[in-house]
Design a protein around this motif. Structure first.
Motif, PDB file in Angstrom:
ATOM      1  N   ILE A  82       0.898  -1.259   0.056  1.00  0.00           N
ATOM      2  CA  ILE A  82      -0.120  -0.074   0.138  1.00  0.00           C
ATOM      3  C   ILE A  82       0.993   1.413  -0.202  1.00  0.00           C
ATOM      4  CG2 ILE A  82      -1.755   1.419   1.290  1.00  0.00           C
ATOM      5  CD1 ILE A  82      -2.948  -1.245   2.358  1.00  0.00           C
ATOM      6  N   GLY A  83       1.742   1.555   0.793  1.00  0.00           N
ATOM      7  CA  GLY A  83       2.656   2.301   1.086  1.00  0.00           C
ATOM      8  C   GLY A  83       3.531   2.343  -0.109  1.00  0.00           C
ATOM      9  N   LEU A  84       4.216   1.296  -0.278  1.00  0.00           N
ATOM     10  CA  LEU A  84       5.501   0.997  -1.463  1.00  0.00           C
ATOM     11  C   LEU A  84       4.781   1.602  -2.694  1.00  0.00           C
ATOM     12  CD1 LEU A  84       8.139   0.055  -2.109  1.00  0.00           C
ATOM     13  CD2 LEU A  84       7.276  -1.924  -2.558  1.00  0.00           C
ATOM     14  N   PHE A  85       3.650   1.247  -3.325  1.00  0.00           N
ATOM     15  CA  PHE A  85       3.160   1.523  -4.628  1.00  0.00           C
ATOM     16  C   PHE A  85       2.814   3.001  -4.376  1.00  0.00           C
ATOM     17  CE2 PHE A  85       1.879  -2.976  -5.202  1.00  0.00           C
ATOM     18  CZ  PHE A  85       3.279  -3.451  -5.634  1.00  0.00           C
ATOM     19  N   ALA A  86       2.599   3.735  -3.222  1.00  0.00           N
ATOM     20  CA  ALA A  86       2.208   4.950  -3.200  1.00  0.00           C
ATOM     21  C   ALA A  86       3.452   5.960  -3.718  1.00  0.00           C
ATOM     22  CB  ALA A  86       1.302   5.362  -2.003  1.00  0.00           C
ATOM     23  N   ALA A  87       4.374   5.571  -2.937  1.00  0.00           N
ATOM     24  CA  ALA A  87       5.664   6.029  -2.859  1.00  0.00           C
ATOM     25  C   ALA A  87       6.446   6.108  -4.189  1.00  0.00           C
ATOM     26  CB  ALA A  87       6.420   5.806  -1.694  1.00  0.00           C
ATOM     27  N   GLY A  88       6.261   4.573  -4.868  1.00  0.00           N
ATOM     28  CA  GLY A  88       7.335   4.438  -5.986  1.00  0.00           C
ATOM     29  C   GLY A  88       5.972   3.734  -7.157  1.00  0.00           C
ATOM     30  N   PRO A  89       5.194   4.236  -7.776  1.00  0.00           N
ATOM     31  CA  PRO A  89       4.217   3.643  -8.500  1.00  0.00           C
ATOM     32  C   PRO A  89       4.720   3.287  -9.993  1.00  0.00           C
ATOM     33  CG  PRO A  89       3.933   6.015  -8.642  1.00  0.00           C
ATOM     34  CD  PRO A  89       5.071   5.727  -7.667  1.00  0.00           C
ATOM     35  N   THR A  90       5.919   3.476 -10.439  1.00  0.00           N
ATOM     36  CA  THR A  90       6.860   3.409 -11.656  1.00  0.00           C
ATOM     37  C   THR A  90       8.120   2.936 -11.253  1.00  0.00           C
ATOM     38  OG1 THR A  90       7.503   5.367 -11.944  1.00  0.00           O
ATOM     39  CG2 THR A  90       5.452   4.957 -12.738  1.00  0.00           C
ATOM     40  N   PRO A  91       8.749   2.223 -12.018  1.00  0.00           N
ATOM     41  CA  PRO A  91      10.265   1.547 -11.998  1.00  0.00           C
ATOM     42  C   PRO A  91      10.927   2.922 -11.524  1.00  0.00           C
ATOM     43  CG  PRO A  91       9.155   0.693 -13.637  1.00  0.00           C
ATOM     44  CD  PRO A  91       8.278   1.507 -13.323  1.00  0.00           C
ATOM     45  N   ALA A  92      10.823   4.015 -12.244  1.00  0.00           N
ATOM     46  CA  ALA A  92      11.605   5.332 -12.139  1.00  0.00           C
ATOM     47  C   ALA A  92      11.581   5.825 -10.764  1.00  0.00           C
ATOM     48  CB  ALA A  92      11.384   6.296 -12.981  1.00  0.00           C
ATOM     49  N   ALA A  93      10.342   5.824 -10.105  1.00  0.00           N
ATOM     50  CA  ALA A  93       9.982   6.288  -8.944  1.00  0.00           C
ATOM     51  C   ALA A  93      10.550   5.579  -7.791  1.00  0.00           C
ATOM     52  CB  ALA A  93       8.434   6.535  -8.895  1.00  0.00           C
ATOM     53  N   MET A  94      10.082   4.245  -8.056  1.00  0.00           N
ATOM     54  CA  MET A  94      10.813   3.199  -7.074  1.00  0.00           C
ATOM     55  C   MET A  94      12.199   3.253  -6.935  1.00  0.00           C
ATOM     56  SD  MET A  94       9.329  -0.568  -6.288  1.00  0.00           S
ATOM     57  CE  MET A  94       7.639  -0.064  -6.063  1.00  0.00           C
ATOM     58  N   LEU A  95      12.761   3.449  -8.082  1.00  0.00           N
ATOM     59  CA  LEU A  95      14.298   3.437  -7.897  1.00  0.00           C
ATOM     60  C   LEU A  95      14.773   4.571  -7.442  1.00  0.00           C
ATOM     61  CD1 LEU A  95      16.691   2.036  -9.280  1.00  0.00           C
ATOM     62  CD2 LEU A  95      16.458   3.300 -11.523  1.00  0.00           C
ATOM     63  N   ALA A  96      14.038   5.616  -7.362  1.00  0.00           N
ATOM     64  CA  ALA A  96      14.443   7.082  -6.640  1.00  0.00           C
ATOM     65  C   ALA A  96      14.294   6.669  -5.098  1.00  0.00           C
ATOM     66  CB  ALA A  96      13.738   8.012  -6.898  1.00  0.00           C
ATOM     67  N   LEU A  97      13.610   5.731  -4.638  1.00  0.00           N
ATOM     68  CA  LEU A  97      13.611   5.316  -3.284  1.00  0.00           C
ATOM     69  C   LEU A  97      14.776   4.962  -2.693  1.00  0.00           C
ATOM     70  CD1 LEU A  97      10.022   3.989  -2.856  1.00  0.00           C
ATOM     71  CD2 LEU A  97      10.416   6.143  -2.383  1.00  0.00           C
ATOM     72  N   GLY A  98      15.568   4.140  -3.551  1.00  0.00           N
ATOM     73  CA  GLY A  98      16.704   3.602  -3.015  1.00  0.00           C
ATOM     74  C   GLY A  98      16.597   2.142  -2.204  1.00  0.00           C
ATOM     75  N   VAL A  99      17.341   1.476  -1.990  1.00  0.00           N
ATOM     76  CA  VAL A  99      17.046   0.458  -1.384  1.00  0.00           C
ATOM     77  C   VAL A  99      16.641   0.389   0.199  1.00  0.00           C
ATOM     78  CG1 VAL A  99      18.456  -1.580  -0.212  1.00  0.00           C
ATOM     79  CG2 VAL A  99      19.027  -0.877  -2.494  1.00  0.00           C
ATOM     80  N   GLU A 100      17.190   1.602   0.714  1.00  0.00           N
ATOM     81  CA  GLU A 100      17.050   1.916   2.036  1.00  0.00           C
ATOM     82  C   GLU A 100      15.202   2.318   2.137  1.00  0.00           C
ATOM     83  OE1 GLU A 100      18.424   1.027   4.835  1.00  0.00           O
ATOM     84  OE2 GLU A 100      19.845   0.231   3.521  1.00  0.00           O
ATOM     85  N   GLY A 101      14.955   3.147   1.279  1.00  0.00           N
ATOM     86  CA  GLY A 101      13.654   3.590   1.173  1.00  0.00           C
ATOM     87  C   GLY A 101      12.776   2.440   1.006  1.00  0.00           C
ATOM     88  N   VAL A 102      13.012   1.394   0.103  1.00  0.00           N
ATOM     89  CA  VAL A 102      12.103   0.163  -0.243  1.00  0.00           C
ATOM     90  C   VAL A 102      12.161  -0.502   1.142  1.00  0.00           C
ATOM     91  CG1 VAL A 102      11.729  -1.732  -1.460  1.00  0.00           C
ATOM     92  CG2 VAL A 102      12.634   0.289  -2.605  1.00  0.00           C
ATOM     93  N   LYS A 103      13.074  -0.718   1.916  1.00  0.00           N
ATOM     94  CA  LYS A 103      13.121  -1.207   3.062  1.00  0.00           C
ATOM     95  C   LYS A 103      12.151  -0.758   4.099  1.00  0.00           C
ATOM     96  CE  LYS A 103      18.016  -3.106   3.007  1.00  0.00           C
ATOM     97  NZ  LYS A 103      19.306  -2.902   3.838  1.00  0.00           N
ATOM     98  N   GLU A 104      12.376   0.388   4.147  1.00  0.00           N
ATOM     99  CA  GLU A 104      11.161   0.825   5.302  1.00  0.00           C
ATOM    100  C   GLU A 104       9.506   0.502   4.901  1.00  0.00           C
ATOM    101  OE1 GLU A 104      11.401   3.084   7.968  1.00  0.00           O
ATOM    102  OE2 GLU A 104      13.262   2.247   7.785  1.00  0.00           O
TER     103      GLU A 104
END
Length: 213
Positions: free
Chosen positions: A52-74
């Motif tokens: 729910i939170g992950l897809f809101a923050a990173g709805p596309t490959p580019a947006a999720m890439l911008a989160l970085g590993v630590e951002g995804v981990k959160e």
């Protein structure tokens, strides 16, 4: 088990659930790919809560890439193996951006080249996102295929080959979902609910269990 019995099993499962789908929440092939990647050794419920939170923050490959590993981990730290999964998610997003224009490829070889994506995950994406008649064999499908004797095999590859051979074309698109759901809610690993099973009389399991003993 003969082909007539297999067909009856599939017809009953279809009658019970005419339009089955995954219980993972997704809105597009990218979200499905990430959800399936995260679902290894985790429940669909736990993955859905995290995405729910992950897809809101990173709805596309580019947006999720911008989160970085630590951002995804959160976002996914409540899921098992989240450290490795976060790294695979970021590596996968990078490949999608660099090699596929930010789109999920409708190609088995390209999917299996993505970090953390094996044959099972590729089969799920091809089936559910793109409508291919693939059959992904997970723990539920492996157990059900062997227990019922519908498609017994010593490993997932053997079971998949038999299912592809013995499941008639009209059922191939949906059998993956029927078997998963039946294994998840009726044909349980430790104590199958044989008394409430719609295919109980067709199943060739020799140790059927019923509530009253």
């Amino acid at each position: 088990m003969n082909m007539e019995k297999r067909r009856q099993i599939l017809e009953r499962l279809r009658a019970e659930n005419p339009h089955p789908t995954t219980e993972l929440n997704f809105r597009n092939p990218f979200e499905l790919l990430i959800a399936v990647l995260l679902s290894a050794q985790a429940t669909d419920v736990s993955v859905n809560k995290a995405t729910i939170g992950l897809f809101a923050a990173g709805p596309t490959p580019a947006a999720m890439l911008a989160l970085g590993v630590e951002g995804v981990k959160e976002h996914i730290k409540t899921i098992g193996l989240f450290n490795t999964k976060a790294e695979n998610v970021i590596k996968t997003c990078a490949i999608l951006q660099e090699q596929h224009g930010g789109e999920v490829p409708e190609n088995r070889e390209a999917l299996e080249a993505l970090p953390g994506v094996g044959r099972k995950t590729a089969n799920v994406v091809l089936n559910t996102a793109f409508g291919w008649p693939t059959i992904a064999v997970d723990t539920h499908i492996f157990r059900l295929s062997n227990r019922t004797r519908f498609a017994p095999g010593k490993n997932v590859d053997e079971v998949e080959l038999k299912l592809l051979k013995w499941v008639p074309a009209e059922f191939k698109q949906d059998v993956h979902h029927w078997f998963i759901l039946h294994g998840r809610y009726t044909c349980l690993a430790r104590k199958p609910r044989c008394g409430s099973c719609v295919i109980e009389d067709l199943c060739e399991y020799k140790e059927k269990q019923y509530p009253d003993g």
